[in-house]
Design a protein around this motif. Structure first.
Motif, short mmCIF file in Angstrom:
data_model
loop_
_atom_site.label_atom_id
_atom_site.label_comp_id
_atom_site.label_asym_id
_atom_site.label_seq_id
_atom_site.Cartn_x
_atom_site.Cartn_y
_atom_site.Cartn_z
N ASP A 54 0.86 -1.19 0.00
CA ASP A 54 0.00 0.00 0.00
C ASP A 54 0.89 1.23 0.00
N PRO A 55 1.52 1.55 -1.13
CA PRO A 55 2.52 2.62 -1.14
C PRO A 55 1.96 3.99 -0.81
N VAL A 56 0.71 4.26 -1.17
CA VAL A 56 0.13 5.57 -0.86
C VAL A 56 -0.23 5.65 0.62
N PRO A 82 -4.68 4.74 8.22
CA PRO A 82 -5.91 4.15 7.69
C PRO A 82 -7.01 4.16 8.73
N ALA A 83 -8.20 4.60 8.32
CA ALA A 83 -9.27 4.87 9.28
C ALA A 83 -9.65 3.65 10.10
N GLU A 84 -9.74 2.49 9.48
CA GLU A 84 -10.15 1.30 10.21
C GLU A 84 -9.19 1.01 11.37
N GLN A 85 -7.89 1.11 11.10
CA GLN A 85 -6.91 0.82 12.14
C GLN A 85 -6.84 1.95 13.18
N VAL A 86 -6.90 3.19 12.72
CA VAL A 86 -6.82 4.31 13.67
C VAL A 86 -8.00 4.29 14.64
N PRO A 113 -10.69 11.39 3.19
CA PRO A 113 -10.35 10.71 1.94
C PRO A 113 -8.86 10.81 1.63
N LEU A 114 -8.26 9.66 1.34
CA LEU A 114 -6.87 9.58 0.92
C LEU A 114 -6.87 9.55 -0.60
N MET A 115 -6.18 10.51 -1.22
CA MET A 115 -6.29 10.69 -2.66
C MET A 115 -4.91 10.58 -3.32
N VAL A 161 -8.30 6.78 -2.99
CA VAL A 161 -7.75 5.43 -2.98
C VAL A 161 -7.86 4.78 -1.60
N GLY A 162 -8.36 5.52 -0.62
CA GLY A 162 -8.47 4.98 0.73
C GLY A 162 -9.12 6.00 1.64
#
Length: 284
Positions: free
Chosen positions: A25-27, A103-107, A129-131, A276-277
């Motif tokens: 997940d490079p971004v 990442p929102a789920e983990q945070v 949003p991660l863009m 993208v996330g």
């Protein structure tokens, strides 16, 4: 091997597995990748620690949980059990991080585990949003946006401070009079990662490349002078920074933005960014 409450402190023997996890997940992992690529996994050089959910297979296989603990606490992957192990380790010491971000789920899952001891948070931004954009912007770039020179630090710094207060809600000069923040801004300028448009000696647009890995650059601190907002300066300026990242540095451009900031979201989409996330941030 150092073990504590199920979370394992990683070292250089784990480097191949960590690099593989970051590359997946490079971004999303840009902030951590930028550090690990330069400093490896030694905590002194890294300025923090990288943890994994305890798994002996980690050194030869896939890491199922990964978390960076430094100026920010950044959980990159992990299920509920992994997040509990990260929380257990984090709670064994005094909190020193200024935010929980990633990442929102983990945070948000990790915050559920930490809130009883570390709460209340100053602010929780649950939907960011991660863009990303890996091509040419779809809007023209501002030709007057350029890298800030080291001798322009004192002209640039007031805009950076205003941006920080506006975005984060605290004054970066508190505590040490601004010495550490000035040093950080100077470092970004010195490495060619601070950009601005100057008019009459004043900054009317600014942005920085905060984290820069071998494949991704994360844009941060986008700001337009209040008197010049609503005229497209921010959009054209951001497009110029994207061009520098994509064309000049061969990286994918990325950023994350609060979902409630509808004007910024619309502007980034017009430039060509796609989501993208999803990130989340807990501010202390």
């Amino acid at each position: 091997m150092l073990r504590l409450a199920g979370a394992r402190l990683l070292d250089e023997r784990d480097y191949p597995a960590v690099r593989a996890a970051l590359a997946a997940d490079p971004v999303g992992s840009c902030m951590v990748s930028a550090r690990v690529e330069v400093a490896g996994l030694d905590p002194w050089r890294l300025g923090g620690e990288v943890w994994a959910a305890d798994s002996r297979a980690g050194r030869s296989g896939r890491l199922h949980g990964l978390c960076f603990s430094g100026p920010n606490l950044i959980p990159l992957r992990g299920n509920a059990a992994a997040l509990r192990s990260f929380a257990d380790r984090a709670l064994r010491r005094q909190r020193t991080c200024s935010s929980l971000v990633g990442p929102a789920e983990q945070v948000l899952g990790l915050w559920d585990e930490l809130a009883g001891e570390w709460g209340p948070a100053r602010e929780i931004r649950q939907d960011q949003p991660l863009m990303a954009l890996d091509g040419v912007p779809t809007l023209p770039a501002d030709p007057l946006v350029r890298p800030v020179r080291p001798d322009e630090l004192d002209r640039y710094l007031p805009a950076a401070i205003d941006m920080f207060i506006e975005e984060v809600g605290v004054d970066p000069r508190s505590g040490d009079g601004g010495a550490s923040y000035r040093a950080r801004v100077a470092e970004l300028i010195g490495s060619g990662r601070a950009f601005a448009r100057f008019e009459g000696g004043d900054v009317v647009f600014k942005a920085e490349i905060g984290a820069l890995s071998s494949t991704v650059g994360q844009i941060q601190g986008v700001w337009v002078h209040p008197d010049r907002r609503g005229h497209g300066i921010g959009t054209a300026g951001t497009a110029a920074v994207v061009n520098r990242l994509v064309r000049g540095m061969g990286r994918t451009a990325s950023l994350y933005v609060n979902s409630f900031n509808a004007p910024a979201l619309a502007a980034y989409r017009r430039i060509g960014f796609r989501q993208v996330g999803r990130y989340a941030t807990v501010l202390f």
